[in-house]
Design an enzyme around this catalytic site. Structure first.
Site, mmCIF file in Angstrom:
data_model
loop_
_atom_site.group_PDB
_atom_site.id
_atom_site.type_symbol
_atom_site.label_atom_id
_atom_site.label_comp_id
_atom_site.label_asym_id
_atom_site.label_seq_id
_atom_site.Cartn_x
_atom_site.Cartn_y
_atom_site.Cartn_z
ATOM 1 N N LYS A 88 29.625 27.909 11.186
ATOM 2 C CA LYS A 88 28.594 27.265 10.350
ATOM 3 C C LYS A 88 28.364 28.118 9.115
ATOM 4 O O LYS A 88 28.079 29.314 9.249
ATOM 5 C CB LYS A 88 27.283 27.184 11.128
ATOM 6 N N HIS A 125 9.945 24.573 13.278
ATOM 7 C CA HIS A 125 10.288 25.621 14.259
ATOM 8 C C HIS A 125 9.020 26.350 14.710
ATOM 9 O O HIS A 125 8.836 26.607 15.899
ATOM 10 C CB HIS A 125 11.237 26.662 13.653
ATOM 11 N N SER A 138 16.002 22.391 8.536
ATOM 12 C CA SER A 138 16.443 23.473 7.635
ATOM 13 C C SER A 138 17.352 22.906 6.548
ATOM 14 O O SER A 138 17.285 23.306 5.386
ATOM 15 C CB SER A 138 17.206 24.542 8.424
ATOM 16 N N ARG A 146 12.796 16.157 17.606
ATOM 17 C CA ARG A 146 12.108 15.399 16.556
ATOM 18 C C ARG A 146 12.191 13.911 16.836
ATOM 19 O O ARG A 146 11.363 13.142 16.422
ATOM 20 C CB ARG A 146 12.744 15.700 15.190
HETATM 21 P P1 ADP Z 1 20.520 24.508 15.663
HETATM 22 O O1 ADP Z 1 21.528 24.727 14.582
HETATM 23 O O2 ADP Z 1 20.729 25.289 16.907
HETATM 24 O O3 ADP Z 1 20.145 23.070 15.915
HETATM 25 P P2 ADP Z 1 18.061 24.745 14.230
HETATM 26 O O4 ADP Z 1 17.527 25.980 13.615
HETATM 27 O O5 ADP Z 1 18.422 23.628 13.321
HETATM 28 O O6 ADP Z 1 19.258 25.236 15.090
HETATM 29 O O7 ADP Z 1 17.066 24.214 15.350
HETATM 30 C C1 ADP Z 1 16.714 24.970 16.458
HETATM 31 C C2 ADP Z 1 15.915 24.104 17.402
HETATM 32 O O8 ADP Z 1 14.724 23.687 16.768
HETATM 33 C C3 ADP Z 1 16.620 22.819 17.835
HETATM 34 O O9 ADP Z 1 16.197 22.530 19.155
HETATM 35 C C4 ADP Z 1 16.072 21.787 16.878
HETATM 36 O O10 ADP Z 1 16.128 20.488 17.425
HETATM 37 C C5 ADP Z 1 14.651 22.270 16.748
HETATM 38 N N1 ADP Z 1 14.016 21.861 15.507
HETATM 39 C C6 ADP Z 1 14.472 21.966 14.244
HETATM 40 N N2 ADP Z 1 13.590 21.470 13.360
HETATM 41 C C7 ADP Z 1 12.526 21.029 14.098
HETATM 42 C C8 ADP Z 1 11.296 20.390 13.789
HETATM 43 N N3 ADP Z 1 10.973 20.055 12.543
HETATM 44 N N4 ADP Z 1 10.474 20.087 14.803
HETATM 45 C C9 ADP Z 1 10.816 20.393 16.071
HETATM 46 N N5 ADP Z 1 11.948 20.971 16.439
HETATM 47 C C10 ADP Z 1 12.802 21.298 15.466
#
Ligand code: ADP
Length: 172
Positions: A50, A26, A137, A99
């Site tokens: 969630k 992130h 996460s 990703r």
């Molecule tokens: P959500 O539940 O909305 O997917 P996340 O916190 O899992 O929320 O992710 C928020 C955003 O960050 C999404 O666009 C996700 O694809 C992106 N994201 C999560 N992990 C990574 C990472 N390691 N590298 C790049 N983008 C990421």
């Protein structure tokens, strides 16, 4: 451009996510997006369906702890429709991180829906650095709950909070 009001020219983007917890993946996206827009609002989304490890407030605190050194980044949290939040902030873009192909398929549908709900806003996709492409996460929580080392994936302050929360859960 003389005479133009600054707020008229400001390009504001929203980076929404669960951030449960914030990872280095992130942070990589936040740094890239903050260089592209005048202002980036990283917004924690409250989704009652969630189950999360951290409350909305705790997730926003984790963001604040890690982002204080980037001048044009703000944090927020909201529950409800992203399109409404985007409009209320006067943002021109939604940032999402990719990703790989699996992310793209999910994100494509969400971007299409948001284009209908907020036609003036575009979704901007940023590719993560290769070294964070495996980070999520969910994986961080799973590794930590099995006693593994998560220091490559999260900041020291997030690592401390994850360990603390998991040990509280074990005591329940
Ligand atoms: P959500 O539940 O909305 O997917 P996340 O916190 O899992 O929320 O992710 C928020 C955003 O960050 C999404 O666009 C996700 O694809 C992106 N994201 C999560 N992990 C990574 C990472 N390691 N590298 C790049 N983008 C990421």
């Amino acid at each position: 451009m003389k005479g133009m009001h600054k707020s008229f020219m400001s390009r504001i983007a929203i980076y929404p996510g669960s951030f449960d917890p914030l990872t280095k993946g992130h942070l990589d996206i936040i740094r890239r997006a903050s260089a592209l827009f005048d202002e980036l609002i990283v917004a924690v989304v409250g989704n009652p369906s969630k189950r999360s490890l951290f409350s909305l407030e705790e997730r926003e605190v984790m963001l604040k702890e890690s982002l204080h050194d980037i001048a044009n980044v703000k944090t927020a949290s909201f529950s409800g429709l992203l399109a409404d939040f985007v409009r209320s902030c006067g943002a021109c873009a939604i940032v999402r991180g990719l990703r790989g192909g699996a992310d793209f398929e999910n994100e494509r549908q969400m971007a299409a829906l948001n284009r209908v709900l907020a036609p003036d806003t575009d979704t901007v996709f940023l590719m993560t650095s290769d070294r964070y492409a495996c980070v999520s996460s969910g994986a961080v929580k799973e590794i930590a709950s099995l006693g593994g080392d998560i220091s490559n994936f999260v900041t020291p302050s997030v690592e401390k909070r994850v360990r603390q929360r998991l040990s509280e859960r074990k005591l329940c």
